[in-house]
Design an enzyme around this catalytic site. Structure first.
Site, PDB file in Angstrom:
ATOM      1  N   ASP A 261       0.597  -1.111   0.061  1.00 54.64           N
ATOM      2  CA  ASP A 261      -0.062  -0.041   0.023  1.00 54.64           C
ATOM      3  C   ASP A 261       0.944   1.249   0.031  1.00 54.64           C
ATOM      4  O   ASP A 261       2.019   1.156   0.257  1.00 54.64           O
ATOM      5  CB  ASP A 261      -1.029  -0.167   1.411  1.00 54.64           C
ATOM      6  CG  ASP A 261      -2.383   1.028   0.909  1.00 54.64           C
ATOM      7  OD1 ASP A 261      -1.916   1.782   0.170  1.00 54.64           O
ATOM      8  OD2 ASP A 261      -3.206   0.837   1.718  1.00 54.64           O
TER       9      ASP A 261
HETATM   10  C1  BGC Z   1      -5.142   3.252  -0.067  1.00 58.40           C
HETATM   11  C2  BGC Z   1      -5.017   2.336  -1.205  1.00 58.40           C
HETATM   12  C3  BGC Z   1      -4.832   3.113  -2.566  1.00 58.40           C
HETATM   13  C4  BGC Z   1      -3.814   3.805  -2.532  1.00 58.40           C
HETATM   14  C5  BGC Z   1      -3.422   4.541  -3.838  1.00 58.40           C
HETATM   15  C6  BGC Z   1      -3.730   4.085   0.009  1.00 58.40           C
HETATM   16  O1  BGC Z   1      -4.100   5.208   0.850  1.00 58.40           O
HETATM   17  O2  BGC Z   1      -5.011   2.545   1.209  1.00 58.40           O
HETATM   18  O3  BGC Z   1      -6.421   1.603  -1.021  1.00 58.40           O
HETATM   19  O4  BGC Z   1      -5.182   2.163  -3.533  1.00 58.40           O
HETATM   20  O5  BGC Z   1      -3.740   4.606  -1.391  1.00 58.40           O
HETATM   21  O6  BGC Z   1      -4.384   5.634  -3.894  1.00 58.40           O
END
Ligand code: BGC
Length: 732
Positions: A261
């Protein structure tokens, strides 16, 4: 000399003409893994590391490919609700703002070409059109905590069986378009409070029985990318957790790659050695310097780098992206009238009819479009803003349809614009404190005069925060009761329908007084049209609750040790103990014999359905349970038939459990079938498949395996968890 246009040259490379064949490093008839191996052999260490590194770019996530070997760039974008337009992927409004994942999941439509598939297919077309080749979704977390901020982004609600059945057609729909889906967030990312630090302490059995099944189903459906989460599990960060990263590969059989993530990577050596393949959004721990040093110091074996690169390469080959790269345009307008129409269908089909006393709904012109309504008009009061959640899943449409606009559109379509006035009043919940009382008084007066009052109340949620309460707040709750009172006190009573819009469980303290009650789940840009489709009977509701509607906040009695977690002695991070084990959501309510306001699986139709007898066929270790469903009502509609499995109690004669399991698992949903539209009087056969290896088994932690349970099982079939129409006892 004849000059060859670059486009043609590229086409020749892409389509496998000329020496492009060799460039790809292997022959097309070889398996993706063999092709990945062949390419890997030609790669330098730096090129392999490059595949593990996020870099800045136009998309939310960017990984540079290896152009000399025809390995395409990886372009990732959010997310589960549609293509999230950013500054570099505009213009704003160029993609569809679909209903939330929790919305579409409320359709319970797991049919291979059903609504989940259609949604994923259409959404993937938009990603492809924008040039993205990885969709950062679907999300399959479980709504363990009713207030959790991201419950709306997930497919499961409280029940892994729902996520597991719905994720397969989604993956199929995404893959159909030659792009990759990303299953997220691995794992136990159930809360937002302290999300970067909190450790989820979950027993192995609970992980396998409750939290892993949707991921396992995605793996079986061939998902090629997965995202590890921000939180810790058992004290260790998810993206460097040897246990859980090993479990997804070794026990769930996942063969794709794992990306972190955004900002969830915390180390170089431990992350790589635990099986993290890519650091996003930009490589810090996975910088060349750090990775080279780890190799030179002997802390990372170069084979680990090969493994990571291989997992990434074979996913690219399997997806077809090496042979057919995505050639979209970040600035393309990818939404379309077809997608808008589908977004409307999905949102309407996801609307749950919670109550319909005296058949208030649907309001149809030919029968009871009440003279009352025609003469006195329709009053819409309340919220007009809450069509989506916040955070990385938020998509901003060019325009969203408010409930009032939707109702006006419907009235116009019926040719009644001149006769049926539709009025909107914010009714004191607009947030402009000084105007509240005046607005409320105006709404009360208008409700006395209207023929139909549609009260819209709503709450949203988003990434980064859990909701402080499940309540809609005093202003909205009093709006409902004020409107009920006013509508009943005019010279002629008005019909009242309350429409709730929520990102999950919500408190409905006035539910017993409301004749008609609808629930939507952040329905996206077509909100109002979808609502009108149900109000006026264009769509006969068949959606079901995948979360329990509670009587009060924290009815599941979580201690702060369970949620949001408390620091343990000597630890700088909080720990959330999943000590409830399997007893989340409706499992808890049933065990504690608490009646919620609306039970899991509940949802009405304008029609009604009867169920036939159950017959059971054994097939190897599994069972097929057959019944019939007949539409005994007056309107065409679909039924969502559900099968719950009750395990034998360990003390019962003939019951056999592994020694590690002392108590029977709670009764739970194990299969469901959404019928096609049945005409009045029409009957259809329904078959539920029960897989004894999972649905009649428990996870035995000491042996790290699933174990069959012996004894008498009861299969209960019905229209909700509390509306059981037929039962049968089976012995595996
Ligand atoms: C989230 C993810 C997301 C990523 C990219 C993160 O803060 O937890 O689900 O895909 O950001 O935007």
């Amino acid at each position: 000399m004849v000059s060859v246009p670059l486009g043609l040259l590229l086409l020749a490379v892409v389509s496998g003409l000329g020496n492009s064949y060799d460039l790809r490093g292997s022959k097309a008839h070889e398996s993706p893994e063999e092709r990945a191996w062949a390419v890997l052999k030609k790669m330098t260490l730096d090129e392999k590391i490059q595949l593990m590194q996020g870099v800045k770019g136009k998309y939310i996530g960017n990984v540079r490919g290896i152009s000399r070997l025809n390995i395409p760039d990886i372009r990732m974008h959010d997310g589960p609700q549609g293509f999230r337009v950013t500054k570099t992927t505009g213009p704003e409004g160029s993609s569809t703002c679909w209903p939330s994942a929790l919305s579409v999941a409320a359709t319970w439509d797991s049919n291979p070409d059903g609504l989940m598939f259609q949604w994923a297919d259409a959404m993937a077309q938009e990603f492809k059109g924008k040039g993205a080749n990885v969709m950062l979704g679907p999300g399959v977390g479980i709504a363990r905590v009713p207030t959790a901020g991201r419950n709306f982004e997930y497919l499961c609600g409280e029940e892994p069986t729902i996520g597991a059945k719905l994720v397969a057609p989604m993956i199929k729909g995404i893959h159909k378009n030659g792009i990759m889906g990303c299953i997220k967030h691995w794992v136990n990312n159930e809360i937002e409070t302290d999300r970067m630090q909190v450790s989820a302490n979950v027993t192995e059995r609970t992980r396998f029985e409750l939290y892993y099944p949707p991921f396992e189903a995605a793996v079986q459906a061939g998902v090629l990318t997965a995202m590890c989460s921000y939180n810790r599990i058992g004290g260790e960060h998810a993206c460097q957790n040897p246990k859980t990263l090993n479990e997804i590969h070794q026990q769930l059989g996942y063969k794709g790659f794992i990306m972190s993530d955004w900002g969830a990577t915390h180390s170089t050596v431990q992350s790589i050695n635990s099986g993290l393949d890519q650091e996003l959004p930009v490589a810090e721990h996975f910088s060349n310097d750090n990775v080279d040093k780890a190799i030179n110091d002997g802390e990372v074996n170069p084979e680990q780098i090969d493994d990571a690169a291989l997992r990434i390469l074979s996913s690219l080959f399997k997806s077809g992206l090496v042979d057919t790269p995505v050639v979209g345009d970040t600035h393309a307008v990818v939404t379309s009238p077809e997608h808008t129409a589908l977004a409307r269908t999905l949102a309407a089909e996801a609307t749950v009819l919670l109550k319909n006393e005296g058949a208030v709904l649907p309001i149809v012109p030919e029968s009871d479009f009440p003279p009352n309504v025609s003469r006195r008009g329709i009053l819409v009061v309340g919220d007009a803003d809450t069509f989506t959640g916040t955070g990385s899943g938020r998509v901003i449409p060019e325009h969203y349809v408010t409930p009032t606009e939707g109702i006006r559109n419907a009235i116009k379509d019926m040719g009644l614009s001149d006769t049926v006035p539709v009025t909107y009043l914010p009714a004191g919940i607009s947030g402009r404190a000084n105007f509240d009382d005046i607005e409320r008084a105006a709404a009360i007066q208008a409700a006395k005069e209207a023929g139909l009052v549609v009260v819209v109340v709503a709450t949203s949620s988003g990434e980064g925060h859990d909701r402080p309460t499940l309540s809609l707040g005093a202003l909205q709750d009093s709006l409902v009761t004020d409107m009920l009172k006013a509508a009943g006190s005019g010279s002629e009573s008005a019909k009242v329908c309350v429409s709730v819009n929520a990102p999950g469980a919500v408190l409905l303290p006035w539910a017993s007084q409301v004749p008609a009650l609808l629930l939507q789940w952040l329905p996206g840009q077509e909100w109002g049209n979808a609502l009108a489709d149900v109000l006026f009977g264009k769509v006969n509701p068949s959606a079901r609750l995948h979360v329990t509607m509670p009587n009060k906040d924290n009815e599941v009695a979580f201690t702060s040790k369970q949620f949001p977690g408390i620091p343990n002695l000597g630890q700088e991070f909080p720990t959330a103990d999943y000590s409830e084990n399997l007893f989340i959501g409706y499992r808890y309510y049933e065990a504690m014999e608490i009646s919620p306001v609306f039970s899991f699986g509940h949802g009405l139709s304008f029609s009604h359905f009867t169920y036939g007898k159950l017959t059971v066929e054994r097939e190897g270790g599994s069972f097929q349970v057959h019944t019939t469903v007949t539409n005994n009502g007056k309107s065409a509609g679909k039924e969502t038939a559900q099968l719950y499995v009750r395990f034998p109690t360990p003390s019962e004669q003939g019951a056999r459990y592994p020694a590690s399991v002392g108590a029977a698992p709670p009764r739970a949903l194990k299969a469901f079938v959404k019928t096609s539209v049945l005409k009045p009087g029409e009957m259809t056969k329904v078959t539920f498949n029960i897989d004894a290896n999972r649905d009649m088994s428990v996870y035995d932690s000491p042996s790290h395996q699933w174990a069959h349970v012996g004894g008498s099982f009861v299969f209960e079939v019905g229209a909700s968890s509390v509306d059981i129409r037929a039962k049968v006892t089976v012995n595996p």
